[in-house]
Write a protein that holds these residues in place. Structure first.
Motif, PDB file in Angstrom:
ATOM      1  N   GLN A   3      40.092  31.508  32.733  1.00 10.80           N
ATOM      2  CA  GLN A   3      39.904  32.765  33.291  1.00 10.80           C
ATOM      3  C   GLN A   3      38.341  32.875  33.758  1.00 10.80           C
ATOM      4  N   ILE A   4      37.487  32.091  32.666  1.00 11.08           N
ATOM      5  CA  ILE A   4      35.980  32.222  33.009  1.00 11.08           C
ATOM      6  C   ILE A   4      35.692  31.224  34.288  1.00 11.08           C
ATOM      7  N   VAL A   5      36.335  30.237  34.414  1.00 12.10           N
ATOM      8  CA  VAL A   5      36.055  29.567  35.604  1.00 12.10           C
ATOM      9  C   VAL A   5      36.481  30.274  37.019  1.00 12.10           C
ATOM     10  N   LEU A   6      37.655  31.045  36.761  1.00 12.87           N
ATOM     11  CA  LEU A   6      37.966  31.723  37.940  1.00 12.87           C
ATOM     12  C   LEU A   6      37.095  32.803  38.360  1.00 12.87           C
ATOM     13  N   LEU A   7      36.715  33.628  37.316  1.00 14.03           N
ATOM     14  CA  LEU A   7      35.758  34.799  37.516  1.00 14.03           C
ATOM     15  C   LEU A   7      34.370  34.137  38.143  1.00 14.03           C
ATOM     16  N   GLU A   8      34.049  32.755  37.583  1.00 14.17           N
ATOM     17  CA  GLU A   8      32.623  32.332  37.993  1.00 14.17           C
ATOM     18  C   GLU A   8      32.913  32.276  39.292  1.00 14.17           C
ATOM     19  N   HIS A   9      33.923  31.575  39.848  1.00 17.75           N
ATOM     20  CA  HIS A   9      33.891  31.031  41.237  1.00 17.75           C
ATOM     21  C   HIS A   9      34.311  32.181  41.943  1.00 17.75           C
ATOM     22  N   SER A  15      34.959  20.839  40.939  1.00 15.16           N
ATOM     23  CA  SER A  15      34.483  22.348  40.489  1.00 15.16           C
ATOM     24  C   SER A  15      35.459  22.811  39.729  1.00 15.16           C
ATOM     25  N   ALA A  16      36.777  23.027  39.845  1.00 14.50           N
ATOM     26  CA  ALA A  16      37.757  23.802  39.076  1.00 14.50           C
ATOM     27  C   ALA A  16      38.200  23.050  37.995  1.00 14.50           C
ATOM     28  N   ILE A  17      38.933  21.738  38.169  1.00 17.35           N
ATOM     29  CA  ILE A  17      39.368  21.079  36.908  1.00 17.35           C
ATOM     30  C   ILE A  17      38.336  20.479  36.105  1.00 17.35           C
ATOM     31  N   ALA A  18      37.346  19.951  36.524  1.00 17.94           N
ATOM     32  CA  ALA A  18      36.034  19.514  35.742  1.00 17.94           C
ATOM     33  C   ALA A  18      35.576  20.788  34.731  1.00 17.94           C
ATOM     34  N   THR A  19      35.231  21.700  35.511  1.00 19.44           N
ATOM     35  CA  THR A  19      34.657  22.865  34.942  1.00 19.44           C
ATOM     36  C   THR A  19      35.562  23.332  33.563  1.00 19.44           C
ATOM     37  N   ILE A  20      36.786  23.583  33.965  1.00 17.28           N
ATOM     38  CA  ILE A  20      37.599  23.921  32.952  1.00 17.28           C
ATOM     39  C   ILE A  20      37.800  23.075  31.769  1.00 17.28           C
ATOM     40  N   LEU A  21      37.764  21.712  32.141  1.00 14.15           N
ATOM     41  CA  LEU A  21      37.683  20.715  30.976  1.00 14.15           C
ATOM     42  C   LEU A  21      36.619  20.789  30.234  1.00 14.15           C
ATOM     43  N   PRO A  64      42.060  29.273  45.140  1.00 15.33           N
ATOM     44  CA  PRO A  64      43.439  29.259  44.983  1.00 15.33           C
ATOM     45  C   PRO A  64      43.878  28.438  43.713  1.00 15.33           C
ATOM     46  N   LEU A  65      43.469  27.351  43.417  1.00 19.27           N
ATOM     47  CA  LEU A  65      43.929  26.609  42.429  1.00 19.27           C
ATOM     48  C   LEU A  65      43.605  27.207  41.206  1.00 19.27           C
ATOM     49  N   LEU A  66      42.490  27.714  40.961  1.00 21.49           N
ATOM     50  CA  LEU A  66      42.009  28.308  39.750  1.00 21.49           C
ATOM     51  C   LEU A  66      42.958  29.604  39.446  1.00 21.49           C
ATOM     52  N   PHE A  67      43.225  30.200  40.504  1.00 21.71           N
ATOM     53  CA  PHE A  67      44.125  31.524  40.317  1.00 21.71           C
ATOM     54  C   PHE A  67      45.364  31.062  39.776  1.00 21.71           C
ATOM     55  N   VAL A  68      45.924  30.054  40.263  1.00 22.49           N
ATOM     56  CA  VAL A  68      47.203  29.550  39.969  1.00 22.49           C
ATOM     57  C   VAL A  68      47.230  29.130  38.385  1.00 22.49           C
ATOM     58  N   LEU A  69      46.183  28.360  38.068  1.00 25.18           N
ATOM     59  CA  LEU A  69      45.890  27.874  36.989  1.00 25.18           C
ATOM     60  C   LEU A  69      45.796  28.908  35.925  1.00 25.18           C
ATOM     61  N   ALA A  70      44.975  29.803  36.128  1.00 20.65           N
ATOM     62  CA  ALA A  70      44.767  30.975  35.101  1.00 20.65           C
ATOM     63  C   ALA A  70      46.214  31.836  35.046  1.00 20.65           C
TER      64      ALA A  70
END
Length: 302
Positions: free
Chosen positions: A26-32, A69-75, A187-193
């Motif tokens: 959620q953090i990374v999605l809103l951040e992006h 950007s997406a996966i690395a930041t979530i990790l 799009p990827l971050l939305f799906v992951l969230a």
């Protein structure tokens, strides 16, 4: 580039506050989302550059946006939950080694001399950062399953993103690469969230969410947008293998903040591990510096 990487070091200061109210995805999605709103005008202005994108560029863009950007930041965000902030940050020093190896494959940059033995020394430093002076038996589950593995995964993806970003700068301007990085990750971050299935925590009241919104905005714009613009600007004239050396200002800034704010001090084992990896990177950088004048002489002679 050094300043851009240093700004990444203040990132955990905002991210840890946000973790009290939201999940990592959620953090990374809103951040992006914030970063996309800031970068969208730039992307529209430079839309003519998009015509130059080919299939091979699309693969590199996906590596930068989805991976770096997406996966690395979530990790990285998930790894911070472990509480050992210095370990998570110091493991990011391995980014140059990941990038050097990938640069040899993708950009055809020559590997440094004795890269194999130097890599073993760096792995020894990684061991000390993770296990300290203890044997891994009994600790392997936490290393393989959680914070250390996630921190290493983030380092690998960010190192690869450096190489892919350098490759893209042969076709696109750095502002365009930065804008596409944020836009394509959404799009990827939305799906992951959504797959995470965690509800959004909206019960902090007006004052609480004002603080959350402020932290999110500062986190997105300072260590997010501004740092990436400075970073890619420097990357335009810097080899990928050299560029990752400047990224060491990221963990060093973060460690200083951890000491001042969270009272976490580097252990002797972590300091030795840091030194081992730093010596490896210094030797590699020194080799490259010595090779450049020789290459110029050969070019003139030819």
């Amino acid at each position: 580039m050094l300043l851009g990487a240093a700004l990444w070091g203040v990132d955990p200061l905002f991210r840890i506050i946000l973790l009290k109210s939201m999940t990592s995805s959620q953090i990374v999605l809103l951040e992006h989302a914030v970063l996309f709103l800031a970068a969208a005008p730039v992307l529209w202005k430079r839309r003519s550059e998009l015509k130059a994108i080919r299939l091979r560029h699309l693969g590199a863009l996906l590596a930068v946006s989805w991976g770096g950007s997406a996966i690395a930041t979530i990790l990285f965000t998930k790894a911070l939950v472990s509480g050992d902030l210095n370990m998570v940050l110091l493991l990011q020093k391995l980014q140059p080694l990941f990038a050097i190896g990938l640069a040899a494959l993708v950009l055809k940059e020559r590997l440094p001399r004795n890269f194999g033995p130097l890599l073993l020394v760096a792995l020894g430093g990684t061991y000390l950062l993770t296990f300290g002076w203890t044997l891994p038996f009994g600790h392997a589950g936490s290393f393989i399953g959680w914070s250390s593995l996630m921190a290493l995964g983030a380092a690998a993806l960010w190192g690869g993103s450096t190489v892919m970003g350098r490759y893209l700068l042969g076709t696109l301007q750095y502002e365009t690469v930065t804008s596409l990085r944020f836009a394509m990750a959404l799009p990827l971050l939305f799906v992951l969230a959504q797959m995470e299935g965690q509800p959004w925590q909206l019960d902090n009241g007006y004052g609480g969410w004002t603080l959350v919104a402020l932290n999110l905005l500062l986190q997105a714009l300072l260590p997010g947008l501004l740092s990436m613009l400075l970073y890619y600007k420097g990357l335009e004239s810097t080899k990928a293998s050299y560029a990752t050396l400047a990224e060491l200002s990221f963990p060093m800034t973060g460690v200083l903040i951890n000491w001042v704010v969270y009272k976490q001090i580097i252990t002797p084992a972590q300091l030795i591990g840091f030194t081992l990896i730093w010596v490896v990177l210094f030797m590699i950088s020194n080799q490259r510096t010595q090779q450049e004048p020789a290459a110029k002489v050969q070019t003139k002679a030819a």
